[in-house]
Design a protein around this motif. Structure first.
Motif, PDB file in Angstrom:
ATOM      1  N   ALA A 523       0.828  -1.206   0.000  1.00 47.88           N
ATOM      2  CA  ALA A 523       0.000   0.000   0.000  1.00 47.88           C
ATOM      3  C   ALA A 523       0.861   1.254   0.000  1.00 47.88           C
ATOM      4  O   ALA A 523       2.016   1.247   0.397  1.00 47.88           O
ATOM      5  CB  ALA A 523      -0.927  -0.006   1.212  1.00 47.88           C
ATOM      6  N   ILE A 524       0.226   2.344  -0.458  1.00 47.94           N
ATOM      7  CA  ILE A 524       0.803   3.678  -0.324  1.00 47.94           C
ATOM      8  C   ILE A 524       0.077   4.351   0.831  1.00 47.94           C
ATOM      9  O   ILE A 524      -1.136   4.571   0.778  1.00 47.94           O
ATOM     10  CB  ILE A 524       0.648   4.504  -1.610  1.00 47.94           C
ATOM     11  N   VAL A 525       0.829   4.680   1.892  1.00 52.25           N
ATOM     12  CA  VAL A 525       0.235   5.274   3.084  1.00 52.25           C
ATOM     13  C   VAL A 525       0.726   6.714   3.216  1.00 52.25           C
ATOM     14  O   VAL A 525       1.746   7.091   2.638  1.00 52.25           O
ATOM     15  CB  VAL A 525       0.594   4.458   4.346  1.00 52.25           C
ATOM     16  N   PRO A 526       0.013   7.540   3.992  1.00 53.52           N
ATOM     17  CA  PRO A 526       0.404   8.949   4.105  1.00 53.52           C
ATOM     18  C   PRO A 526       1.625   9.142   4.994  1.00 53.52           C
ATOM     19  O   PRO A 526       1.886   8.370   5.919  1.00 53.52           O
ATOM     20  CB  PRO A 526      -0.838   9.615   4.700  1.00 53.52           C
ATOM     21  N   GLY A 527       2.386  10.219   4.693  1.00 52.65           N
ATOM     22  CA  GLY A 527       3.558  10.574   5.468  1.00 52.65           C
ATOM     23  C   GLY A 527       3.372  11.870   6.230  1.00 52.65           C
ATOM     24  O   GLY A 527       2.304  12.493   6.188  1.00 52.65           O
ATOM     25  N   ARG A 528       4.446  12.284   6.909  1.00 53.37           N
ATOM     26  CA  ARG A 528       4.368  13.475   7.770  1.00 53.37           C
ATOM     27  C   ARG A 528       4.732  14.771   7.050  1.00 53.37           C
ATOM     28  O   ARG A 528       4.524  15.854   7.601  1.00 53.37           O
ATOM     29  CB  ARG A 528       5.285  13.284   8.975  1.00 53.37           C
ATOM     30  N   TYR A 529       5.286  14.676   5.834  1.00 51.75           N
ATOM     31  CA  TYR A 529       5.707  15.875   5.115  1.00 51.75           C
ATOM     32  C   TYR A 529       5.262  15.771   3.656  1.00 51.75           C
ATOM     33  O   TYR A 529       5.212  14.680   3.087  1.00 51.75           O
ATOM     34  CB  TYR A 529       7.230  16.042   5.167  1.00 51.75           C
ATOM     35  N   TYR A 530       4.949  16.910   3.081  1.00 53.66           N
ATOM     36  CA  TYR A 530       4.654  16.924   1.640  1.00 53.66           C
ATOM     37  C   TYR A 530       4.991  18.284   1.057  1.00 53.66           C
ATOM     38  O   TYR A 530       5.069  19.297   1.774  1.00 53.66           O
ATOM     39  CB  TYR A 530       3.191  16.566   1.371  1.00 53.66           C
ATOM     40  N   ALA A 531       5.205  18.290  -0.247  1.00 49.55           N
ATOM     41  CA  ALA A 531       5.434  19.538  -0.983  1.00 49.55           C
ATOM     42  C   ALA A 531       4.922  19.355  -2.400  1.00 49.55           C
ATOM     43  O   ALA A 531       5.069  18.280  -2.985  1.00 49.55           O
ATOM     44  CB  ALA A 531       6.906  19.916  -0.998  1.00 49.55           C
ATOM     45  N   VAL A 532       4.325  20.392  -2.933  1.00 50.44           N
ATOM     46  CA  VAL A 532       3.788  20.379  -4.297  1.00 50.44           C
ATOM     47  C   VAL A 532       4.061  21.734  -4.926  1.00 50.44           C
ATOM     48  O   VAL A 532       3.912  22.777  -4.272  1.00 50.44           O
ATOM     49  CB  VAL A 532       2.269  20.091  -4.321  1.00 50.44           C
ATOM     50  N   ALA A 533       4.461  21.745  -6.189  1.00 46.79           N
ATOM     51  CA  ALA A 533       4.638  22.998  -6.931  1.00 46.79           C
ATOM     52  C   ALA A 533       4.154  22.781  -8.361  1.00 46.79           C
ATOM     53  O   ALA A 533       4.211  21.667  -8.892  1.00 46.79           O
ATOM     54  CB  ALA A 533       6.100  23.425  -6.924  1.00 46.79           C
ATOM     55  N   SER A 534       3.666  23.850  -8.970  1.00 43.99           N
ATOM     56  CA  SER A 534       3.131  23.750 -10.322  1.00 43.99           C
ATOM     57  C   SER A 534       3.291  25.074 -11.041  1.00 43.99           C
ATOM     58  O   SER A 534       3.176  26.146 -10.433  1.00 43.99           O
ATOM     59  CB  SER A 534       1.647  23.370 -10.282  1.00 43.99           C
TER      60      SER A 534
END
Length: 606
Positions: A523-534
């Protein structure tokens, strides 16, 4: 038949050589289609002359010729005679020239040929328009108080001049000329000068140079300020309900955007079926101009049901019940059930009407289940929220208790709970809240999983930023960046809804919905950090339709150093401006997964 032969003997020599327009410096008006009947002096005759017209002209001109040239419009007249045809054919040359001039062709070659031996007679109306007339020079000025009002008036003038819709090099048409002038007036009027009007305008046409010089002068009138709000149409509710949804204060400088926000806000409440708001544009009342709000109340009870599809969550069905006056004091009760392939939920919400200070208090309980990337979660949430009504400067506070069960395929099941208290601050500084073209949005979120009342104490922060900037009249740049962190010694014991996954239609295109995260078993489970740019550039082909190219990058991880690698996606898409926000249809390539994916979405991400 002798009369017919003589008529054509006089008509055809003149038509066979065609005709050219005369030089003019006046802007032609678009010809109006006549709806008059046959003139009384032309009675029905036995020597009828039926004919059919073929228009040989560019497609942009053909429809206008068909609607404005009498020779074309009268071809189905049953009692057509040769003398009447002769008159229509002569008039057709000037009418065609006028039609061509309305579309920017001021030196067209027009020719009419007639084959009277055919039955019905065959008539060909040929138009060779030549080169279109283009804008050579533009001069737009504003007179009146706006010219010296700093920065309100001077800023409004700079915007209308910068957004002028018929700039140098564009093809001149009567319709675009009228649209450019009306848009300039609307821009100035909406910026506070509600009585703005055109005081002088001229389009000087040089047919030989195929050039147009435009000169427009607007009178601003005084700067208007909001006065009292006059509300009409209320029966069930008190005026306070409308006034408490308003962020307009008496004495504030008038902006049409403020009225648009109020109308949109009231229409979204469920209390009203229709809302219209206008300011009384009387210069004598400019210092305290009344605002008229016309309202039609909606039924208090409503059931909605629907089905839909999205590339993120696939097929869905939903049903909701709403009573917006459950206690006869405008308190709302809402039940919503949603069933999707990947997400299912059942929620109950009770909300009070806004207070005089502009706060809406609500209580919500929700049960949800997700099945995404081999991770099944079940979540129960109950909590309270207090949210401000002002979308441009919004505060949102809440406290909720989360219970969460996670079942990753190929790994151990996990349960967690948290008492989560949070605050959200949002700033929106865009020209339009639904479909912005310039400006920016910023949102900051912070929250705490209360130690002792949570299976693990933690702090959660999120920052979001989006910006829009026009690069030219039909080219637009949009950018987005966001990041979040859950500060804790481990993700274990933190409800999944408060952790992060990313990927999909509104985050990182080219990847499946929430497919970017941590690997746990299968499975792909959630983590404690994220970042997104577009980053995205859109070329608008028309006022509502455009094509875009974009690059997205993002990931969700469990340690900050893992954000050194961001999954990359890029592609092209179609854009459509709609009343509920931009519609996006994208084809994106996910570099890490080496796959093409189709995405579509409507509205803004936040």
């Amino acid at each position: 038949m002798l009369m017919l032969a003589l008529t054509f003997a006089s008509l055809l020599p003149a038509l066979s050589h065609g005709a050219d327009t005369d030089s003019t410096v006046a802007t032609p008006e678009a010809p109006a289609a006549s709806t008059s009947a046959v003139p009384a002096e032309i009675p029905a005759r036995k020597d009828a002359f039926p004919y059919r017209v073929s228009v040989d002209a560019p497609s942009a001109l053909r429809a206008l010729v068909a609607s404005s040239v009498g020779l074309v419009r009268w071809q189905d007249f049953a009692d057509m005679t040769a003398p009447l045809f002769d008159r229509l054919a002569r008039d057709a040359i000037g009418e065609t020239q006028d039609a061509a001039g309305a579309l920017g062709w001021f030196s067209p070659h027009v020719e009419i040929t007639v084959d009277a031996r055919a039955d019905p007679a065959k008539v060909t109306l040929s138009v060779v328009p030549g080169e279109p007339t283009r804008i050579r020079d533009v001069h737009v000025q504003v007179e009146g108080p706006a010219a010296t009002d700093i920065p309100t008036g001077t800023g409004a003038i700079a915007r209308l001049q910068g957004d002028w819709r018929l700039p140098q090099g564009d093809v001149f048409t009567q319709a675009r000329w009228s649209f450019a002038k009306s848009t300039a007036v609307s821009s100035l009027a909406g910026a506070g000068y509600a009585a703005a009007a055109i005081t002088a305008s001229e389009a000087a046409i040089d047919p030989d140079a195929r050039a147009a010089d435009l000169d427009v002068t607007l009178g601003s009138g005084p700067l208007f300020r909001f006065g009292d709000m006059r509300i009409n149409g209320l029966k069930r509710y008190t005026p306070d309900l409308v006034l408490n949804y308003s962020t307009i204060r008496k004495g504030d400088a008038y902006e049409v955007q403020s009225l648009d926000q109020l109308v949109r806000r009231l229409n979204a409440t469920g209390y009203f079926a229709s809302v219209q708001a206008t300011i009384a544009a009387n210069p004598a009342q400019a210092d305290a101009a009344p605002v008229d709000v016309a309202i039609i109340e909606a039924p208090t009870k409503r059931i909605d049901a629907g089905i839909g599809y999205s590339t993120d969550t696939r097929f869905r069905a939903n049903i909701s019940y709403r009573d917006v006056d459950v206690d006869n004091h405008a308190r709302q009760f809402v039940v919503d059930a949603r069933l999707e392939e990947k997400l299912s939920s059942f929620a109950v919400r009770v909300a009070a009407p806004p207070s005089a200070a502009g706060w809406i208090d609500s209580v919500r309980t929700e049960l949800g289940r997700t099945d995404i990337e081999n991770l099944v979660t079940a979540t129960a949430v109950t909590g309270v929220r207090r949210q401000g009504i002002d979308e441009r400067n919004n505060w949102d506070f809440g406290a909720a208790y989360y219970f969460d069960w996670q079942a990753p395929q190929g790994a151990d099941n996990v349960t967690s709970h948290a008492l989560y208290v949070d605050a959200i601050r949002t700033w929106r500084r865009t020209d339009d809240l639904v479909a912005p073209t310039r400006g920016y949005n910023v949102a900051l979120q912070t929250g705490v999983g209360v130690p002792g009342a949570s299976s693990r104490g933690f702090t959660r922060v999120i920052a979001q930023f989006a910006a829009w900037r026009p690069l030219s009249r039909d080219l637009e740049l949009s950018m987005r960046a966001e990041a979040g962190a859950v500060v804790a010694s481990s993700r274990v014991g933190i409800p999944s809804a408060l952790l992060f996954r990313t990927g999909g239609d509104t985050t990182v295109r080219g990847y499946a919905f929430q497919s970017l995260g941590l690997k746990d078993g299968d499975a792909i489970v959630p983590g404690r950090y994220y970042a997104v740019a577009s980053g995205e550039v859109t070329k608008w082909l028309t006022e509502t339709l455009g094509i875009a190219t974009f690059v997205d990058a993002g990931n969700a991880v469990d340690t900050p150093r893992d954000l050194q690698h961001l999954a990359l996606g890029y592609g092209v898409g179609a854009r459509l401006r709609t009343p509920i926000g931009p519609f996006r249809l994208d084809v994106a390539y996910g570099k890490d997964v080496h796959q093409l994916r189709v995405h579509f979405s409507v509205g803004l991400a936040f």
